[in-house]
Motif scaffolding. Structure first.
Motif, PDB file in Angstrom:
ATOM      1  N   GLN A 130      52.716  24.461  44.897  1.00  0.00           N
ATOM      2  CA  GLN A 130      51.821  25.595  44.139  1.00  0.00           C
ATOM      3  C   GLN A 130      52.885  26.521  43.307  1.00  0.00           C
ATOM      4  O   GLN A 130      53.943  26.255  43.535  1.00  0.00           O
ATOM      5  N   PRO A 131      51.916  27.187  42.491  1.00  0.00           N
ATOM      6  CA  PRO A 131      52.862  28.016  41.710  1.00  0.00           C
ATOM      7  C   PRO A 131      53.362  29.394  42.383  1.00  0.00           C
ATOM      8  O   PRO A 131      52.756  29.820  43.588  1.00  0.00           O
ATOM      9  N   GLU A 132      54.543  29.905  42.085  1.00  0.00           N
ATOM     10  CA  GLU A 132      54.932  31.018  42.730  1.00  0.00           C
ATOM     11  C   GLU A 132      54.130  32.393  42.438  1.00  0.00           C
ATOM     12  O   GLU A 132      54.021  32.990  43.119  1.00  0.00           O
ATOM     13  N   LYS A 133      53.303  32.435  41.396  1.00  0.00           N
ATOM     14  CA  LYS A 133      52.507  33.310  40.984  1.00  0.00           C
ATOM     15  C   LYS A 133      51.478  32.873  39.912  1.00  0.00           C
ATOM     16  O   LYS A 133      52.092  31.975  39.169  1.00  0.00           O
ATOM     17  N   LEU A 134      50.405  33.154  40.053  1.00  0.00           N
ATOM     18  CA  LEU A 134      49.295  32.415  38.972  1.00  0.00           C
ATOM     19  C   LEU A 134      48.873  33.658  38.204  1.00  0.00           C
ATOM     20  O   LEU A 134      48.355  34.661  38.469  1.00  0.00           O
ATOM     21  N   ILE A 135      49.288  33.547  36.847  1.00  0.00           N
ATOM     22  CA  ILE A 135      48.703  34.426  35.906  1.00  0.00           C
ATOM     23  C   ILE A 135      47.877  33.650  34.929  1.00  0.00           C
ATOM     24  O   ILE A 135      48.186  32.667  34.237  1.00  0.00           O
ATOM     25  N   PHE A 136      46.631  34.298  34.827  1.00  0.00           N
ATOM     26  CA  PHE A 136      45.478  33.505  33.958  1.00  0.00           C
ATOM     27  C   PHE A 136      44.562  34.189  33.301  1.00  0.00           C
ATOM     28  O   PHE A 136      44.085  35.403  33.829  1.00  0.00           O
ATOM     29  N   ASP A 137      44.017  33.740  32.170  1.00  0.00           N
ATOM     30  CA  ASP A 137      42.956  34.434  31.413  1.00  0.00           C
ATOM     31  C   ASP A 137      41.864  33.769  31.599  1.00  0.00           C
ATOM     32  O   ASP A 137      41.762  32.445  31.186  1.00  0.00           O
ATOM     33  N   PHE A 138      40.924  34.278  32.228  1.00  0.00           N
ATOM     34  CA  PHE A 138      39.477  33.755  32.757  1.00  0.00           C
ATOM     35  C   PHE A 138      38.331  33.678  31.516  1.00  0.00           C
ATOM     36  O   PHE A 138      37.297  33.567  31.701  1.00  0.00           O
ATOM     37  N   ASN A 176      48.525  32.529  49.595  1.00  0.00           N
ATOM     38  CA  ASN A 176      49.529  33.603  49.715  1.00  0.00           C
ATOM     39  C   ASN A 176      50.152  33.465  48.416  1.00  0.00           C
ATOM     40  O   ASN A 176      51.601  33.457  48.385  1.00  0.00           O
ATOM     41  N   ILE A 177      49.356  33.374  47.382  1.00  0.00           N
ATOM     42  CA  ILE A 177      50.078  33.387  45.972  1.00  0.00           C
ATOM     43  C   ILE A 177      49.727  34.580  45.301  1.00  0.00           C
ATOM     44  O   ILE A 177      48.493  34.848  44.931  1.00  0.00           O
ATOM     45  N   PRO A 178      50.686  35.437  44.794  1.00  0.00           N
ATOM     46  CA  PRO A 178      50.206  36.444  43.964  1.00  0.00           C
ATOM     47  C   PRO A 178      49.708  35.814  42.618  1.00  0.00           C
ATOM     48  O   PRO A 178      50.026  35.061  42.276  1.00  0.00           O
ATOM     49  N   PHE A 179      48.663  36.888  42.264  1.00  0.00           N
ATOM     50  CA  PHE A 179      48.176  36.519  41.021  1.00  0.00           C
ATOM     51  C   PHE A 179      47.967  37.873  40.056  1.00  0.00           C
ATOM     52  O   PHE A 179      47.742  39.119  40.561  1.00  0.00           O
ATOM     53  N   HIS A 180      47.565  37.332  38.937  1.00  0.00           N
ATOM     54  CA  HIS A 180      47.186  38.645  37.801  1.00  0.00           C
ATOM     55  C   HIS A 180      46.128  37.745  36.815  1.00  0.00           C
ATOM     56  O   HIS A 180      46.497  37.119  36.319  1.00  0.00           O
ATOM     57  N   PHE A 181      44.843  38.239  37.128  1.00  0.00           N
ATOM     58  CA  PHE A 181      43.854  37.517  36.392  1.00  0.00           C
ATOM     59  C   PHE A 181      43.170  38.541  35.248  1.00  0.00           C
ATOM     60  O   PHE A 181      43.311  39.779  35.449  1.00  0.00           O
ATOM     61  N   SER A 182      43.072  38.045  34.125  1.00  0.00           N
ATOM     62  CA  SER A 182      42.267  38.717  33.111  1.00  0.00           C
ATOM     63  C   SER A 182      41.213  38.117  32.562  1.00  0.00           C
ATOM     64  O   SER A 182      40.850  37.063  32.841  1.00  0.00           O
ATOM     65  N   GLY A 183      40.498  38.871  31.607  1.00  0.00           N
ATOM     66  CA  GLY A 183      39.368  38.267  31.051  1.00  0.00           C
ATOM     67  C   GLY A 183      38.164  37.846  31.664  1.00  0.00           C
ATOM     68  O   GLY A 183      37.258  37.341  31.841  1.00  0.00           O
ATOM     69  N   LEU A 184      37.792  39.204  32.660  1.00  0.00           N
ATOM     70  CA  LEU A 184      36.633  39.193  33.668  1.00  0.00           C
ATOM     71  C   LEU A 184      35.729  40.412  33.384  1.00  0.00           C
ATOM     72  O   LEU A 184      35.136  40.632  34.370  1.00  0.00           O
ATOM     73  N   LYS A 185      35.517  40.850  32.080  1.00  0.00           N
ATOM     74  CA  LYS A 185      34.844  41.851  32.030  1.00  0.00           C
ATOM     75  C   LYS A 185      33.324  41.641  32.508  1.00  0.00           C
ATOM     76  O   LYS A 185      32.621  42.492  32.978  1.00  0.00           O
ATOM     77  N   THR A 186      33.046  40.236  32.062  1.00  0.00           N
ATOM     78  CA  THR A 186      31.595  39.907  32.302  1.00  0.00           C
ATOM     79  C   THR A 186      31.319  39.866  34.009  1.00  0.00           C
ATOM     80  O   THR A 186      30.140  39.778  33.942  1.00  0.00           O
ATOM     81  N   LEU A 187      32.284  39.920  34.652  1.00  0.00           N
ATOM     82  CA  LEU A 187      31.957  39.698  36.151  1.00  0.00           C
ATOM     83  C   LEU A 187      31.280  41.011  36.840  1.00  0.00           C
ATOM     84  O   LEU A 187      30.538  40.708  37.858  1.00  0.00           O
ATOM     85  N   LYS A 188      31.398  42.157  35.982  1.00  0.00           N
ATOM     86  CA  LYS A 188      30.663  43.448  36.502  1.00  0.00           C
ATOM     87  C   LYS A 188      28.998  43.421  36.355  1.00  0.00           C
ATOM     88  O   LYS A 188      28.479  43.965  36.889  1.00  0.00           O
TER      89      LYS A 188
END
Length: 410
Positions: A276-284, A302-314
């Motif tokens: 598994q990756p140490e941290k998942l950074i991804f643009d959705f 238990n993988i830290p992450f930073h996700f972007s590109g999620l404006k439409t989820l709201k």
């Protein structure tokens, strides 16, 4: 109704008959109606969304209640705007809060007459269907791609065709591509240059179509395979070379040791190694519907992450960002929103805040139930509130989980 979800299995084996693609099915229904096709669509999705849209298209009524089905609301609004007559379309309480003014304003520029029967800018709508005349329309590309697809689907039938100029970053470009490629299968010519799409006036040609399996539904099996130590699963009727943009997840999961092999019967998932990756950074921005799957997977592993590109989820069935924050907090996890449309987690679990057997609210959102349930493979026992919300896209989900060894108390 509440389901208790638990499992002790360490590997997954078997064959799963995935639901047909809801995205393809819904678009195909509109195209079939516009082409006056005599051919029934084969392997049509059995999801609630598709059933609602199909019922409306074959109804003798001029009033439609599409419940929580956002795709049906948007596609029908554009479709009915060009069908002569007076139409009313409404939905659930949540649907009556979801904005649709961007689509209504665009259709108005083409000559449509649409009135709001409730809150300004939201359903319910009264539509006076009439002849539409095409022109160039500018749209914010960061809004829901369903607005754009709704306009593109009727574009060939509009006088002089339609040009869409998409401003800024385009969200869910893959779904726009899906719409255009499916239209092309029915004879439609188009031009897509950077942020401008032109569809000339022309006729759809009726033809047979078999809907392929749903890649969004497949994502939960990739999630489960990433959580177990071993196994092999055949996802029937799934295609790696797919019209669906979510097929990209096949490569994403290689970093979790999950391989994908195309066979005649479908795609075989196998666990090649535990990694598994140490941290998942991804643009959705291209694949926002898979964000809940990946957030739950990262917490479970238990993988830290930073996700972007999620404006439409709201503006989905619920505010999915807030829903994820609320429900993952029950596992002692604090998810932040660093910027608008982002989600982040540092990988810390507060054991004092963690509930032993939390009740996970689904907020009328099928993807909440679908994404959370696989976490049981990592020891996160839970109860799912309103579990049958999965019928919106994956009616047989709970049966499939029991088939591979999940314990579900109903």
């Amino acid at each position: 109704m509440i389901y208790q979800i638990a499992t002790e299995i360490k590997e997954i084996n078997g064959a799963i008959n995935l639901p047909a693609s809801k995205s393809i099915s819904n678009r195909a229904l509109i195209i079939n109606a516009l082409s006056y096709s005599p051919y029934p669509i084969k392997n049509l999705s059995a999801s609630d969304d598709t059933k609602v849209l199909e019922a409306a298209l074959f109804s003798n009524s001029n009033k439609f209640n599409i419940g929580h089905a956002g795709t049906a609301m948007r596609f029908l609004t554009a479709f009915l705007a060009k069908i002569v007559g007076e139409w009313e379309i409404t939905g659930s309480e949540r649907m009556q809060q979801r904005p649709i003014s961007i689509l209504v304003d665009a259709l108005s520029q083409l000559g449509a007459k649409i009135e709001y029967l409730g809150n300004e800018g939201c359903p319910p709508l009264k539509i006076f269907g009439s002849h539409l005349k095409g022109q160039t329309i500018e749209l914010d590309g960061s809004v829901s791609s369903q607005y754009i697809s709704a306009l593109l689907l009727i574009a060939p039938t509009v006088e002089n065709g339609l040009t869409l100029k998409l401003l800024g970053n385009i969200t869910s470009r893959s779904y726009i591509k899906l719409t255009l490629e499916l239209m092309a299968k029915f004879g439609i010519k188009y031009r897509w240059d950077d942020n401008e799409v032109f569809v000339p006036e022309q006729k759809y040609f009726a033809r047979d179509l078999i809907c392929e399996a749903d890649w969004s539904g497949a994502s939960y099996w990739y999630q489960m395979m990433a959580l177990v130590g071993d196994g092999e699963v055949l996802l029937e009727n799934l295609l790696l070379d797919s019209l669906q943009g979510d097929a990209n997840i096949a490569t994403w999961f290689e970093q979790f040791g999950v391989t994908s092999t195309q066979k005649a019967e479908g795609v075989v998932l196998a666990k090649s190694k535990n990694r598994q990756p140490e941290k998942l950074i991804f643009d959705f921005i291209e694949n926002p519907d898979v964000a809940q799957t990946m957030a739950c997977l990262c917490v479970a592993k238990n993988i830290p992450f930073h996700f972007s590109g999620l404006k439409t989820l709201k503006i989905k069935e619920t505010d999915r960002i807030a829903a994820l924050q609320n429900e993952l907090a029950k596992f002692g996890v604090s998810i932040t929103e660093p910027e608008h449309g982002e989600l982040a987690w540092e990988g810390k679990i507060d054991q004092e805040q963690r509930e032993e057997n939390p009740i996970i609210r689904t907020y009328h959102d099928h993807r909440m139930a679908l994404a959370f349930a696989p976490m049981a493979l990592a020891g996160f026992n839970m109860q799912i509130d309103d579990p049958m919300v999965v019928t919106k896209s994956y009616p047989g989900f709970w049966d499939d989980l029991e088939k591979i060894g999940f314990k579900i108390e109903k």
